[in-house]
Scaffold this active site. Structure first.
Site, PDB file in Angstrom:
ATOM      1  N   GLY A 103      23.517  41.649   9.935  1.00 56.05           N
ATOM      2  CA  GLY A 103      24.060  40.102   9.426  1.00 56.05           C
ATOM      3  C   GLY A 103      22.688  38.812   9.724  1.00 56.05           C
ATOM      4  N   THR A 110      24.358  38.144  16.875  1.00 53.68           N
ATOM      5  CA  THR A 110      25.851  38.125  15.906  1.00 53.68           C
ATOM      6  C   THR A 110      26.221  36.737  16.156  1.00 53.68           C
ATOM      7  OG1 THR A 110      27.897  39.487  15.963  1.00 53.68           O
ATOM      8  CG2 THR A 110      27.022  39.353  17.410  1.00 53.68           C
ATOM      9  N   VAL A 111      26.747  35.775  15.051  1.00 52.98           N
ATOM     10  CA  VAL A 111      27.728  34.690  14.844  1.00 52.98           C
ATOM     11  C   VAL A 111      28.739  34.783  15.154  1.00 52.98           C
ATOM     12  CG1 VAL A 111      25.285  34.110  12.979  1.00 52.98           C
ATOM     13  CG2 VAL A 111      28.162  35.387  12.418  1.00 52.98           C
ATOM     14  N   ASP A 112      28.799  36.757  15.478  1.00 50.84           N
ATOM     15  CA  ASP A 112      30.814  36.938  15.779  1.00 50.84           C
ATOM     16  C   ASP A 112      31.091  36.645  16.883  1.00 50.84           C
ATOM     17  OD1 ASP A 112      31.447  37.585  12.811  1.00 50.84           O
ATOM     18  OD2 ASP A 112      30.795  39.325  12.955  1.00 50.84           O
ATOM     19  N   MET A 157      33.576  32.914   9.289  1.00 52.12           N
ATOM     20  CA  MET A 157      33.502  34.639  10.068  1.00 52.12           C
ATOM     21  C   MET A 157      34.317  35.305  10.780  1.00 52.12           C
ATOM     22  SD  MET A 157      28.909  35.184   8.340  1.00 52.12           S
ATOM     23  CE  MET A 157      28.566  35.786   7.179  1.00 52.12           C
ATOM     24  N   GLY A 158      34.437  36.446  11.275  1.00 51.98           N
ATOM     25  CA  GLY A 158      35.019  37.286  11.945  1.00 51.98           C
ATOM     26  C   GLY A 158      36.188  37.881  11.549  1.00 51.98           C
ATOM     27  N   ARG A 159      35.839  39.138  11.685  1.00 48.71           N
ATOM     28  CA  ARG A 159      36.852  40.291  10.715  1.00 48.71           C
ATOM     29  C   ARG A 159      37.425  40.768  11.668  1.00 48.71           C
ATOM     30  NH1 ARG A 159      35.956  44.336   7.160  1.00 48.71           N
ATOM     31  NH2 ARG A 159      33.671  43.400   6.879  1.00 48.71           N
ATOM     32  N   TYR A 211      27.184  32.264   3.242  1.00 46.04           N
ATOM     33  CA  TYR A 211      25.714  32.729   4.424  1.00 46.04           C
ATOM     34  C   TYR A 211      25.895  31.287   5.309  1.00 46.04           C
ATOM     35  CZ  TYR A 211      24.531  37.063   2.469  1.00 46.04           C
ATOM     36  OH  TYR A 211      24.784  38.919   1.985  1.00 46.04           O
ATOM     37  N   ARG A 233      25.575  30.604   8.725  1.00 45.91           N
ATOM     38  CA  ARG A 233      24.367  31.884   9.614  1.00 45.91           C
ATOM     39  C   ARG A 233      22.905  31.465   9.088  1.00 45.91           C
ATOM     40  NH1 ARG A 233      25.287  38.148   6.907  1.00 45.91           N
ATOM     41  NH2 ARG A 233      23.454  37.752   5.715  1.00 45.91           N
TER      42      ARG A 233
END
Length: 428
Positions: A22, A151-153, A199-201, A306, A309
């Site tokens: 991503g 990564t945005v995470d 987001m954030g799994r 989206y 990010r």
């Protein structure tokens, strides 16, 4: 085969850069850092090739000649979001079970005299870069592999933060603050509960960043739901009701990856993505329906998706600078012969915020995830602590606006000129 003299192994060779997974608002700033820095060392680095659609560009020998791009265009990458060369969610398997793909990469590198491999991505990408370095050694091919964090995470270990996170965090905190004002102004006769899914799994860093939307007692967001803690429906509903009765409305930020006490994703769809991760089906509407069915409150929900990010118009200046810096550092590490490493951000102080670039081995970060620490979450599990704020606030600090034209951001589109293929098509 490329022949290098013993004392000058990497002289006059080319480089390959690829974007993975991503994309972010600042991954192109890292690309800018790589290409601009490489151009300052023409005696050591010939052409910087980029992979069209990430690592797939190497496998299929679909290379882009960045030397055909003007200095102005490359400079504009610094303020352009998304992946300028194309990215892909494509995970190479282990060396033993999928040796053909790794051999193909080395064959392509050999054909185009590529001696430097820069791979810009998250934990899976760092693992790939590490394996490619191992294959280069196994095939006696002189190759320097450098991972570039993205990564945005914010879940890569051994780096204070990940480029891409600060800008996504800034966008989410800003958006939630603005939405909360909207809800508050209408709560008397309309929406009582607003839920924003981020987001954030497995890691709740972006959820925590939403907590920066409010900076005083009782300010929204009122509830944060983290993937690090189990979601208990009864307790959640009780907190929502108490907040509405006390404040008149309730604003919630939730990670897409929250789980039930038995460890199941609350919104798992049953599908899998290209990396084998569970495909999540939208937790915000699930929670909104729960609130409506059990409490009867009118609600609205939103999924940042989206937008969080891609929002380069609201990028963090800190994030842009760090993204460029790790791209720049990747080239300098490579020129020093540092193989199988990743540049990292090292925090020196909070106030004033100071940082520098360091590095760690790819073996230490490959396929690793860093969760939000428990001490960053309040004791009740629904907010962030003062320590979390001290960590987060510098990362969203400062503005770095792109140029505008006719009222919208002016982003660059590269020529993306292909390099002639030298090998047969890959059929592996």
């Amino acid at each position: 085969m490329i022949n290098y003299d013993e004392g000058d192994k990497m002289s006059q060779t080319n480089a390959f850069y690829a974007q993975s997974g991503g994309v972010t608002a600042v991954i192109n700033a890292s690309a800018c850092g790589v290409i601009e820095t490489a151009r300052r060392y023409p005696a050591e680095i010939g052409t910087v090739y980029a992979g069209r659609n990430g690592i797939l560009g190497a496998l299929h020998e679909d290379l882009i000649d960045t030397g055909e791009e003007t200095a102005e265009a490359i400079r504009a990458l610094r303020h352009t979001p998304a992946g300028a060369f194309g990215s892909a969610r494509y995970k190479l398997k282990g060396l033993e079970e999928n040796r053909a793909e790794y051999q193909r990469l080395i064959e392509v590198f050999r054909a185009h005299q590529i001696g430097y491999f820069f791979y810009n991505g998250g934990g899976d990408s760092q693992d790939t870069a590490h394996k490619v370095s191992q294959m280069g050694a196994a095939m006696d091919y002189p190759l320097i592999c450098i991972g570039i964090p993205k990564t945005v995470d914010n879940d890569l270990p051994l780096t204070d933060c990940c480029p891409g996170f600060g800008s996504a965090a800034k966008y989410l905190a800003t958006s939630l603050r603005e939405a909360a004002l909207d809800v508050a102004s209408m709560a008397k006769t309309s929406t009582k509960v607003f839920i924003m899914e981020v987001m954030g799994r497995h890691a709740g860093w972006l959820t925590a960043a939403c907590g920066l939307a409010g900076d005083g007692p009782g300010e929204a967001p009122h509830l944060l739901l983290f993937p690090e803690l189990p979601f208990v429906a009864e307790d959640f509903l009780k907190r929502v009701q108490e907040t509405v009765e006390t404040r008149g409305y309730c604003v919630i930020a939730v990670s897409e990856g929250i789980k039930t006490p038995d460890g199941k994703f609350l919104a798992e769809s049953g599908l899998r993505d290209a990396f084998g991760h569970a495909q999540l089906g939208g937790v915000a509407p699930h929670l909104a329906q729960l609130v409506r069915d059990r409490l009867g409150y009118k609600y609205h929900w939103a999924v940042a998706d989206y937008l969080q990010r891609a929002a380069r118009h609201l990028a963090s200046r800190t994030d842009v600078r760090q993204a460029y810096a790790v791209g720049q550092a990747a080239v300098k590490l490579a020129l020093r012969g540092r193989n199988a490493v990743m540049p990292t951000i090292q925090r020196l102080s909070d106030e004033p915020y100071r940082w520098r670039v360091s590095s760690v081995s790819l073996a230490a970060v490959a396929n690793q995830e860093r969760a939000l620490p428990r001490h960053f979450i309040t004791a009740d599990g629904y907010g962030i602590t003062a320590e979390a704020r001290r960590y987060l606030e510098p990362l969203i600090a400062g503005e770095d606006y792109p140029p505008y034209h006719k009222g919208v951001p002016a982003y660059v589109r590269l020529q993306l000129i292909s390099v002639a293929r030298k090998l047969p098509a890959f059929t592996g």
